[in-house]
Design a protein around this motif. Structure first.
Motif, PDB file in Angstrom:
ATOM      1  N   SER A  17       0.825  -1.209   0.000  1.00 13.14           N
ATOM      2  CA  SER A  17       0.000   0.000   0.000  1.00 13.14           C
ATOM      3  C   SER A  17       0.858   1.257   0.000  1.00 13.14           C
ATOM      4  N   TYR A  18       1.987   1.223   0.734  1.00 11.67           N
ATOM      5  CA  TYR A  18       2.897   2.372   0.696  1.00 11.67           C
ATOM      6  C   TYR A  18       3.502   2.544  -0.695  1.00 11.67           C
ATOM      7  N   LEU A  19       3.835   1.438  -1.341  1.00 11.73           N
ATOM      8  CA  LEU A  19       4.404   1.502  -2.685  1.00 11.73           C
ATOM      9  C   LEU A  19       3.374   2.032  -3.679  1.00 11.73           C
ATOM     10  N   ALA A  20       2.127   1.583  -3.554  1.00 13.76           N
ATOM     11  CA  ALA A  20       1.057   2.078  -4.440  1.00 13.76           C
ATOM     12  C   ALA A  20       0.840   3.574  -4.223  1.00 13.76           C
ATOM     13  N   GLY A  21       0.829   4.015  -2.982  1.00 18.72           N
ATOM     14  CA  GLY A  21       0.675   5.437  -2.689  1.00 18.72           C
ATOM     15  C   GLY A  21       1.826   6.255  -3.226  1.00 18.72           C
ATOM     16  N   PHE A  22       3.049   5.716  -3.100  1.00 19.23           N
ATOM     17  CA  PHE A  22       4.222   6.426  -3.621  1.00 19.23           C
ATOM     18  C   PHE A  22       4.160   6.551  -5.137  1.00 19.23           C
ATOM     19  N   LEU A  24       1.475   6.442  -7.073  1.00 22.50           N
ATOM     20  CA  LEU A  24       0.411   7.387  -7.416  1.00 22.50           C
ATOM     21  C   LEU A  24       0.850   8.830  -7.182  1.00 22.50           C
ATOM     22  N   ALA A  25       1.547   9.088  -6.079  1.00 19.96           N
ATOM     23  CA  ALA A  25       2.011  10.443  -5.789  1.00 19.96           C
ATOM     24  C   ALA A  25       3.015  10.912  -6.834  1.00 19.96           C
ATOM     25  N   VAL A  26       3.917  10.025  -7.247  1.00 14.59           N
ATOM     26  CA  VAL A  26       4.905  10.394  -8.267  1.00 14.59           C
ATOM     27  C   VAL A  26       4.221  10.651  -9.604  1.00 14.59           C
ATOM     28  N   VAL A  27       3.261   9.810  -9.970  1.00 13.93           N
ATOM     29  CA  VAL A  27       2.546   9.986 -11.240  1.00 13.93           C
ATOM     30  C   VAL A  27       1.768  11.299 -11.230  1.00 13.93           C
ATOM     31  N   LEU A  28       1.096  11.613 -10.125  1.00 10.75           N
ATOM     32  CA  LEU A  28       0.338  12.860 -10.048  1.00 10.75           C
ATOM     33  C   LEU A  28       1.262  14.074 -10.073  1.00 10.75           C
ATOM     34  N   THR A  29       2.413  13.977  -9.427  1.00 11.53           N
ATOM     35  CA  THR A  29       3.375  15.081  -9.462  1.00 11.53           C
ATOM     36  C   THR A  29       3.925  15.268 -10.872  1.00 11.53           C
ATOM     37  N   ALA A  30       4.255  14.170 -11.532  1.00 13.67           N
ATOM     38  CA  ALA A  30       4.756  14.254 -12.907  1.00 13.67           C
ATOM     39  C   ALA A  30       3.689  14.822 -13.841  1.00 13.67           C
ATOM     40  N   ALA A  31       2.434  14.441 -13.626  1.00 16.00           N
ATOM     41  CA  ALA A  31       1.346  14.978 -14.450  1.00 16.00           C
ATOM     42  C   ALA A  31       1.194  16.480 -14.237  1.00 16.00           C
ATOM     43  N   SER A  32       1.371  16.945 -13.009  1.00 16.85           N
ATOM     44  CA  SER A  32       1.296  18.385 -12.731  1.00 16.85           C
ATOM     45  C   SER A  32       2.425  19.132 -13.427  1.00 16.85           C
ATOM     46  N   PHE A  33       3.650  18.599 -13.347  1.00 19.43           N
ATOM     47  CA  PHE A  33       4.773  19.233 -14.032  1.00 19.43           C
ATOM     48  C   PHE A  33       4.565  19.236 -15.538  1.00 19.43           C
ATOM     49  N   HIS A  61      -2.613  10.960  -0.397  1.00 19.68           N
ATOM     50  CA  HIS A  61      -1.819  11.032   0.827  1.00 19.68           C
ATOM     51  C   HIS A  61      -2.652  10.677   2.055  1.00 19.68           C
ATOM     52  N   LEU A  62      -3.876  11.147   2.110  1.00 20.06           N
ATOM     53  CA  LEU A  62      -4.732  10.843   3.265  1.00 20.06           C
ATOM     54  C   LEU A  62      -5.023   9.349   3.368  1.00 20.06           C
ATOM     55  N   VAL A  63      -5.272   8.711   2.242  1.00 22.19           N
ATOM     56  CA  VAL A  63      -5.657   7.300   2.266  1.00 22.19           C
ATOM     57  C   VAL A  63      -4.448   6.383   2.430  1.00 22.19           C
ATOM     58  N   PHE A  64      -3.407   6.594   1.633  1.00 22.24           N
ATOM     59  CA  PHE A  64      -2.301   5.645   1.622  1.00 22.24           C
ATOM     60  C   PHE A  64      -1.255   5.896   2.708  1.00 22.24           C
ATOM     61  N   PHE A  65      -1.045   7.139   3.107  1.00 18.13           N
ATOM     62  CA  PHE A  65       0.001   7.418   4.082  1.00 18.13           C
ATOM     63  C   PHE A  65      -0.542   7.738   5.472  1.00 18.13           C
ATOM     64  N   LEU A  66      -1.674   8.427   5.565  1.00 18.36           N
ATOM     65  CA  LEU A  66      -2.260   8.725   6.867  1.00 18.36           C
ATOM     66  C   LEU A  66      -3.334   7.726   7.271  1.00 18.36           C
ATOM     67  N   HIS A  67      -3.660   6.802   6.377  1.00 19.93           N
ATOM     68  CA  HIS A  67      -4.595   5.698   6.631  1.00 19.93           C
ATOM     69  C   HIS A  67      -5.957   6.172   7.109  1.00 19.93           C
ATOM     70  N   MET A  68      -6.444   7.272   6.555  1.00 26.58           N
ATOM     71  CA  MET A  68      -7.780   7.743   6.906  1.00 26.58           C
ATOM     72  C   MET A  68      -8.800   6.971   6.087  1.00 26.58           C
ATOM     73  N   ASN A  69      -9.805   6.451   6.763  1.00 24.39           N
ATOM     74  CA  ASN A  69     -10.887   5.751   6.091  1.00 24.39           C
ATOM     75  C   ASN A  69     -12.169   5.973   6.878  1.00 24.39           C
ATOM     76  N   THR A  70     -13.213   5.295   6.506  1.00 24.55           N
ATOM     77  CA  THR A  70     -14.517   5.524   7.138  1.00 24.55           C
ATOM     78  C   THR A  70     -14.828   4.492   8.223  1.00 24.55           C
TER      79      THR A  70
END
Length: 109
Positions: A17-22, A24-33, A61-70
């Protein structure tokens, strides 16, 4: 009571899950750039795209790194986060509203 029993209800992420979050974060950052550096979009479209990518990255970040869920164990964390978001929105929107009114009133003179 052992030290581990305090954190039994909290969900800690796995390496996957940490790898998936990482990723996704890299892909979203690259898409922004790419969106900014590409320069082929109108300004309004680029700003809207950046805003959408930023919100998606916040959720990642909230879901994969801070583990916020319902789940019931996260109820107070989600409530506190919702209150924080509401407070920030009130402050930001209120500031923009006041600054707009000041600008309109000063420009008319």
């Amino acid at each position: 009571m052992s030290a581990h029993s305090i954190h039994e209800e909290e969900s800690h992420g796995s390496v996957g899950s940490y790898l998936a979050g990482f990723v996704l974060a890299v892909v979203l950052t690259a898409a922004s750039f790419w969106l900014v550096l590409h320069g082929g979009f109108p300004r309004e479209t680029a700003l809207l795209g950046l805003a959408v990518l930023a919100v998606v990255q916040i959720v990642v970040h909230l879901v994969f790194f801070l583990h916020m869920n319902t789940s019931s164990g996260q109820r107070w964390n989600v409530t506190a986060f919702g209150f924080t978001v509401l407070t920030v929105l009130i402050v930001v929107v209120g500031t923009l509203w006041v600054m707009h009114n000041v600008s309109m009133n000063m420009m008319s003179r």
